[in-house]
Write a protein that holds these residues in place. Structure first.
Motif, PDB file in Angstrom:
ATOM      1  N   PHE A  14       0.732  -1.096  -0.033  1.00  0.00           N
ATOM      2  CA  PHE A  14      -0.151  -0.200   0.113  1.00  0.00           C
ATOM      3  C   PHE A  14       0.820   1.454  -0.057  1.00  0.00           C
ATOM      4  N   THR A  15       0.265   2.312  -0.556  1.00  0.00           N
ATOM      5  CA  THR A  15       0.957   3.748  -0.484  1.00  0.00           C
ATOM      6  C   THR A  15       0.390   4.578   0.785  1.00  0.00           C
ATOM      7  N   LEU A  16       0.920   5.178   1.658  1.00  0.00           N
ATOM      8  CA  LEU A  16       0.556   5.888   2.554  1.00  0.00           C
ATOM      9  C   LEU A  16       0.612   7.279   2.308  1.00  0.00           C
ATOM     10  N   GLU A  17      -0.516   7.912   2.151  1.00  0.00           N
ATOM     11  CA  GLU A  17      -0.690   9.316   1.603  1.00  0.00           C
ATOM     12  C   GLU A  17       0.045  10.290   2.567  1.00  0.00           C
ATOM     13  N   LEU A  89      12.593  10.879   3.147  1.00  0.00           N
ATOM     14  CA  LEU A  89      12.634  10.320   2.136  1.00  0.00           C
ATOM     15  C   LEU A  89      11.762  10.282   1.093  1.00  0.00           C
ATOM     16  N   GLY A  90      10.373  10.413   1.434  1.00  0.00           N
ATOM     17  CA  GLY A  90       9.370  10.300   0.686  1.00  0.00           C
ATOM     18  C   GLY A  90       8.743   8.844   0.344  1.00  0.00           C
ATOM     19  N   ARG A  91       9.597   7.902   1.136  1.00  0.00           N
ATOM     20  CA  ARG A  91       9.073   6.531   1.088  1.00  0.00           C
ATOM     21  C   ARG A  91       7.781   6.234   1.512  1.00  0.00           C
ATOM     22  N   GLN A  92       6.613   6.182   0.732  1.00  0.00           N
ATOM     23  CA  GLN A  92       5.313   6.185   1.447  1.00  0.00           C
ATOM     24  C   GLN A  92       4.644   4.732   1.222  1.00  0.00           C
ATOM     25  N   THR A  93       5.417   3.726   0.741  1.00  0.00           N
ATOM     26  CA  THR A  93       4.960   2.423   0.357  1.00  0.00           C
ATOM     27  C   THR A  93       5.194   1.604   1.897  1.00  0.00           C
TER      28      THR A  93
END
Length: 325
Positions: A14-17, A89-93
């Motif tokens: 999933f991607t966390l918004e 880091l912008g790592r949202q998965t």
């Protein structure tokens, strides 16, 4: 049957918004939340350490407080490190394996993160109720306090908090893990929160949503009712004190506790018990920030770090550490 299994395993992550409206402030938000996280874990860790190290604090009240502080450390550590990664880091998965019972460092797995947060959160609510009862016995029945709150009773009360939370949360998460996730994969939150996750399922989620609501009502309102009854009796007893100075001191402590409890109860009621609405996702995230950042940060200050006995124990512990060098 094969199609159902394929659907169930089609979403592998999933991607966390997160907070898209303020994502451009990522580094600033990273620093703010990192400092809050370090302060919260350090404050709660200090409480646990000095309670274990100082025999003067080996009482039921400080036993419950130290366990509550340990639980708070677990709650923030289940959520905030992943939020820090998103900001920096912008790592949202976040991974979504088929098996619920998988452990990965820092809880990046969606189900593990949800389980740790909900299990420790539920245990914290039950511990608050136990702490309220402890304070009620100490204030309202001081002569019977050593008999009522003996070590065996304290151990049973703490064990009951975790033993009750575990099957409730495990059953709910197992039920959620049986849902099919074959469509949208963006969770409109900054961690794997159960409500938004259930809404992404392409299965019939009515029974799971009803179970989640019933469990939330049971956990939150059981704790609230016990706390209200205990504090009401404490207030009545305080009002009967002969000295105005004693009343002022007792009410000062009581009001501090109630502020933190109001933040915690209010945030959870808003998130888990309110009617389903599609336009309150941002409000949910703000309430969750209060529960996962603000409240754990305030707890050490309100519950013990303002306490003179804790200050004395902390000074003694520091002196012993300097002497042993």
């Amino acid at each position: 049957m094969l199609t159902e299994m394929e659907n169930r395993t089609s979403v592998q992550e999933f991607t966390l918004e997160g907070f898209p409206a303020i994502q451009h402030l990522g580094k600033v938000l990273f620093l703010v939340h990192l400092l809050a996280y370090l302060a919260s874990t350090a404050g709660n860790a200090i409480i646990v350490t000095i309670t274990c190290a100082n025999s003067r604090l080996h009482t039921p009240m400080y036993l419950f407080l130290s366990i509550f502080s340990f639980v708070e450390c677990g709650v923030v550590s289940a959520v905030i490190p992943k939020l820090l990664v998103i900001f920096l880091l912008g790592r949202q998965t976040i991974s979504f394996p088929d098996c619920f019972f998988v452990f990965v460092f820092f809880f990046p797995d969606c189900f593990i993160q949800a389980f740790v947060f909900l299990f420790l959160g539920a245990a914290a609510f039950f511990l608050i109720a136990v702490m309220s009862l402890d304070w009620y016995v100490a204030i309202c029945k001081p002569l019977h306090y050593p008999t009522i709150m003996n070590p065996k009773i304290c151990f049973l009360l703490v064990t009951a908090c975790f033993a009750l939370a575990f099957p409730l949360i495990t059953g709910l998460l197992v039920k959620v893990s049986l849902l099919s996730f074959c469509g949208p994969h963006v969770i409109p939150h900054f961690f794997c929160e159960l409500g938004p996750l259930i809404h992404l399922s392409c299965s019939d989620t009515r029974s799971v949503e009803m179970l989640a609501l019933i469990l939330a009502l049971f956990i939150i309102f059981t704790s609230i009712i016990i706390t209200i009854i205990a504090y009401s009796n404490v207030v009545i007893t305080i009002m009967q004190l002969p000295s105005a100075k004693e009343k002022k001191k007792a009410f000062s402590t009581c009001s501090s506790h109630l502020i933190v409890l109001s933040l915690m109860y209010g945030g959870c009621v808003f998130i888990y018990v309110k009617p389903k609405q599609t336009n309150t996702l941002d409000s949910n995230r703000e309430a969750a920030i209060v529960n996962t950042v603000v409240t754990p940060l305030l707890n050490p200050v309100v519950y013990t770090l303002r306490n003179k006995q804790v200050h004395q124990a902390l000074r003694e512990t520091i002196c012993r550490m300097k002497t042993s060098r």
